[in-house]
Design a protein around this motif. Sequence first.
Motif, PDB file in Angstrom:
ATOM      1  N   LEU A  10     -10.835 -28.934 -21.951  1.00 22.41           N
ATOM      2  CA  LEU A  10     -11.957 -28.009 -21.885  1.00 22.41           C
ATOM      3  C   LEU A  10     -11.496 -26.610 -22.279  1.00 22.41           C
ATOM      4  O   LEU A  10     -10.430 -26.163 -21.851  1.00 22.41           O
ATOM      5  CB  LEU A  10     -12.551 -27.960 -20.471  1.00 22.41           C
ATOM      6  N   TRP A  11     -12.282 -25.928 -23.068  1.00 24.21           N
ATOM      7  CA  TRP A  11     -11.992 -24.547 -23.429  1.00 24.21           C
ATOM      8  C   TRP A  11     -12.804 -23.619 -22.540  1.00 24.21           C
ATOM      9  O   TRP A  11     -14.011 -23.807 -22.366  1.00 24.21           O
ATOM     10  CB  TRP A  11     -12.337 -24.288 -24.896  1.00 24.21           C
ATOM     11  N   LEU A  12     -12.148 -22.620 -21.986  1.00 25.08           N
ATOM     12  CA  LEU A  12     -12.807 -21.614 -21.151  1.00 25.08           C
ATOM     13  C   LEU A  12     -13.074 -20.397 -22.017  1.00 25.08           C
ATOM     14  O   LEU A  12     -12.163 -19.820 -22.586  1.00 25.08           O
ATOM     15  CB  LEU A  12     -11.925 -21.228 -19.965  1.00 25.08           C
ATOM     16  N   SER A  13     -14.340 -20.005 -22.126  1.00 25.20           N
ATOM     17  CA  SER A  13     -14.722 -18.896 -23.003  1.00 25.20           C
ATOM     18  C   SER A  13     -14.598 -17.556 -22.283  1.00 25.20           C
ATOM     19  O   SER A  13     -14.846 -17.453 -21.085  1.00 25.20           O
ATOM     20  CB  SER A  13     -16.157 -19.076 -23.489  1.00 25.20           C
ATOM     21  N   HIS A  14     -14.238 -16.536 -23.062  1.00 26.44           N
ATOM     22  CA  HIS A  14     -14.140 -15.185 -22.506  1.00 26.44           C
ATOM     23  C   HIS A  14     -15.504 -14.759 -21.979  1.00 26.44           C
ATOM     24  O   HIS A  14     -16.546 -15.012 -22.595  1.00 26.44           O
ATOM     25  CB  HIS A  14     -13.652 -14.213 -23.575  1.00 26.44           C
ATOM     26  N   VAL A  15     -15.495 -14.110 -20.830  1.00 22.30           N
ATOM     27  CA  VAL A  15     -16.747 -13.779 -20.135  1.00 22.30           C
ATOM     28  C   VAL A  15     -17.679 -12.907 -20.976  1.00 22.30           C
ATOM     29  O   VAL A  15     -18.904 -12.960 -20.831  1.00 22.30           O
ATOM     30  CB  VAL A  15     -16.435 -13.115 -18.781  1.00 22.30           C
ATOM     31  N   THR A  16     -17.123 -12.124 -21.907  1.00 22.54           N
ATOM     32  CA  THR A  16     -17.953 -11.240 -22.722  1.00 22.54           C
ATOM     33  C   THR A  16     -18.775 -12.000 -23.762  1.00 22.54           C
ATOM     34  O   THR A  16     -19.675 -11.434 -24.379  1.00 22.54           O
ATOM     35  CB  THR A  16     -17.098 -10.187 -23.440  1.00 22.54           C
ATOM     36  N   SER A  17     -18.468 -13.290 -23.960  1.00 29.63           N
ATOM     37  CA  SER A  17     -19.182 -14.073 -24.968  1.00 29.63           C
ATOM     38  C   SER A  17     -20.390 -14.800 -24.395  1.00 29.63           C
ATOM     39  O   SER A  17     -21.120 -15.460 -25.132  1.00 29.63           O
ATOM     40  CB  SER A  17     -18.225 -15.098 -25.598  1.00 29.63           C
ATOM     41  N   PHE A  18     -20.634 -14.690 -23.083  1.00 31.66           N
ATOM     42  CA  PHE A  18     -21.725 -15.429 -22.450  1.00 31.66           C
ATOM     43  C   PHE A  18     -23.078 -14.777 -22.755  1.00 31.66           C
ATOM     44  O   PHE A  18     -23.164 -13.591 -23.050  1.00 31.66           O
ATOM     45  CB  PHE A  18     -21.503 -15.520 -20.941  1.00 31.66           C
ATOM     46  N   ASN A  19     -24.140 -15.599 -22.637  1.00 30.48           N
ATOM     47  CA  ASN A  19     -25.468 -15.092 -22.989  1.00 30.48           C
ATOM     48  C   ASN A  19     -26.075 -14.208 -21.910  1.00 30.48           C
ATOM     49  O   ASN A  19     -27.106 -13.584 -22.133  1.00 30.48           O
ATOM     50  CB  ASN A  19     -26.425 -16.244 -23.326  1.00 30.48           C
ATOM     51  N   ASP A  20     -25.476 -14.154 -20.732  1.00 23.59           N
ATOM     52  CA  ASP A  20     -25.933 -13.255 -19.680  1.00 23.59           C
ATOM     53  C   ASP A  20     -25.126 -11.964 -19.767  1.00 23.59           C
ATOM     54  O   ASP A  20     -23.941 -11.950 -19.449  1.00 23.59           O
ATOM     55  CB  ASP A  20     -25.752 -13.905 -18.304  1.00 23.59           C
ATOM     56  N   LEU A  70     -14.154 -18.562 -18.597  1.00 25.12           N
ATOM     57  CA  LEU A  70     -14.985 -19.436 -17.779  1.00 25.12           C
ATOM     58  C   LEU A  70     -15.464 -20.645 -18.570  1.00 25.12           C
ATOM     59  O   LEU A  70     -15.623 -20.590 -19.786  1.00 25.12           O
ATOM     60  CB  LEU A  70     -16.250 -18.699 -17.303  1.00 25.12           C
ATOM     61  N   THR A  71     -15.699 -21.739 -17.853  1.00 29.23           N
ATOM     62  CA  THR A  71     -16.537 -22.809 -18.364  1.00 29.23           C
ATOM     63  C   THR A  71     -17.461 -23.221 -17.227  1.00 29.23           C
ATOM     64  O   THR A  71     -17.056 -23.227 -16.064  1.00 29.23           O
ATOM     65  CB  THR A  71     -15.721 -24.011 -18.887  1.00 29.23           C
ATOM     66  N   CYS A  72     -18.718 -23.511 -17.547  1.00 29.79           N
ATOM     67  CA  CYS A  72     -19.745 -23.640 -16.512  1.00 29.79           C
ATOM     68  C   CYS A  72     -20.365 -25.031 -16.496  1.00 29.79           C
ATOM     69  O   CYS A  72     -20.459 -25.701 -17.531  1.00 29.79           O
ATOM     70  CB  CYS A  72     -20.840 -22.599 -16.742  1.00 29.79           C
ATOM     71  N   PHE A  73     -20.820 -25.441 -15.318  1.00 28.70           N
ATOM     72  CA  PHE A  73     -21.434 -26.746 -15.105  1.00 28.70           C
ATOM     73  C   PHE A  73     -22.734 -26.575 -14.333  1.00 28.70           C
ATOM     74  O   PHE A  73     -22.892 -25.625 -13.569  1.00 28.70           O
ATOM     75  CB  PHE A  73     -20.495 -27.664 -14.310  1.00 28.70           C
ATOM     76  N   CYS A  74     -23.635 -27.517 -14.530  1.00 26.97           N
ATOM     77  CA  CYS A  74     -24.929 -27.512 -13.852  1.00 26.97           C
ATOM     78  C   CYS A  74     -25.022 -28.772 -12.998  1.00 26.97           C
ATOM     79  O   CYS A  74     -24.630 -29.861 -13.438  1.00 26.97           O
ATOM     80  CB  CYS A  74     -26.051 -27.476 -14.888  1.00 26.97           C
ATOM     81  N   PHE A 197     -12.722 -21.101 -13.686  1.00 25.28           N
ATOM     82  CA  PHE A 197     -12.341 -19.832 -14.288  1.00 25.28           C
ATOM     83  C   PHE A 197     -10.857 -19.571 -14.135  1.00 25.28           C
ATOM     84  O   PHE A 197     -10.186 -20.098 -13.245  1.00 25.28           O
ATOM     85  CB  PHE A 197     -13.141 -18.666 -13.686  1.00 25.28           C
ATOM     86  N   ARG A 198     -10.371 -18.757 -15.038  1.00 28.46           N
ATOM     87  CA  ARG A 198      -9.025 -18.205 -14.955  1.00 28.46           C
ATOM     88  C   ARG A 198      -9.105 -16.724 -15.261  1.00 28.46           C
ATOM     89  O   ARG A 198      -9.857 -16.307 -16.140  1.00 28.46           O
ATOM     90  CB  ARG A 198      -8.075 -18.872 -15.957  1.00 28.46           C
ATOM     91  N   ALA A 199      -8.334 -15.938 -14.538  1.00 23.01           N
ATOM     92  CA  ALA A 199      -8.192 -14.512 -14.823  1.00 23.01           C
ATOM     93  C   ALA A 199      -6.766 -14.288 -15.298  1.00 23.01           C
ATOM     94  O   ALA A 199      -5.815 -14.650 -14.602  1.00 23.01           O
ATOM     95  CB  ALA A 199      -8.479 -13.675 -13.581  1.00 23.01           C
TER      96      ALA A 199
END
Length: 223
Positions: A10-20, A70-74, A197-199
């Motif tokens: 799984l790839w965790l995307s940088h938080v600045t790339s999210f749609n929120d 981050l990578t997110c799940f519903c 998430f990872r910081a």
Amino acid sequence: MQGILTNRNLWLSHVTSFNDPQEIEYGKGIVVGVLREFLRRENNQDVRDFLSAILPSVHSFGKSTHHVFLTCFCEDGNLLSQWRGYAEQGLGYSLGFDFSDATLATQYAASVEELATAERPYLRKIIYDPAIQSQLVEDYLEDAVRAVHTYLNRGPALSFGAGIAVSIAFQAANILFEMMLCFKHRAFSEENEWRLFRATRDDHQRNAVKFRESGPNLVVCHS
């Protein structure tokens, strides 16, 4: 989907790339609001120095030095808004994951460095209720302030001093960092989100940073 299944990765995307656009910033607002209320009520200057020293760390988290991926799940695998927002208007796929007890462990990291060197990212459930969000921050800060008062009451010669206050405040802020990553506006509550998430620090594992396409943009990711 093919990459996830083929590479078991799984790839965790940088938080600045999210749609929120308020990712992290919403949580910062909750934490800063509670911190300022504690400062308003506190009369002991040493404790005020401690609380004031937390604020710069909270404001800078995710903007400089430390980067959040981050990578997110519903919880709902068939939610209409998810199909619309993330699956090419329903033409994509929905993958389900079963997490082990080890993944679901609720221990907190003692430092951002510990977060960055952990073999696995941290799994957290998102909290949408603003009353619960504020209460969690208040409960934690009450414990932290109580510990500072206990230390100072051990003897008249004991005091923080600016350097010690900043050092302790930086460590105390790490729990608040995790809270900020787990707080979202209630408008998103139907998603019942969980996130891994990872910081990381600027200089940590740069070889693990990758890029993926998202329409006309490139998204920074951590593998």
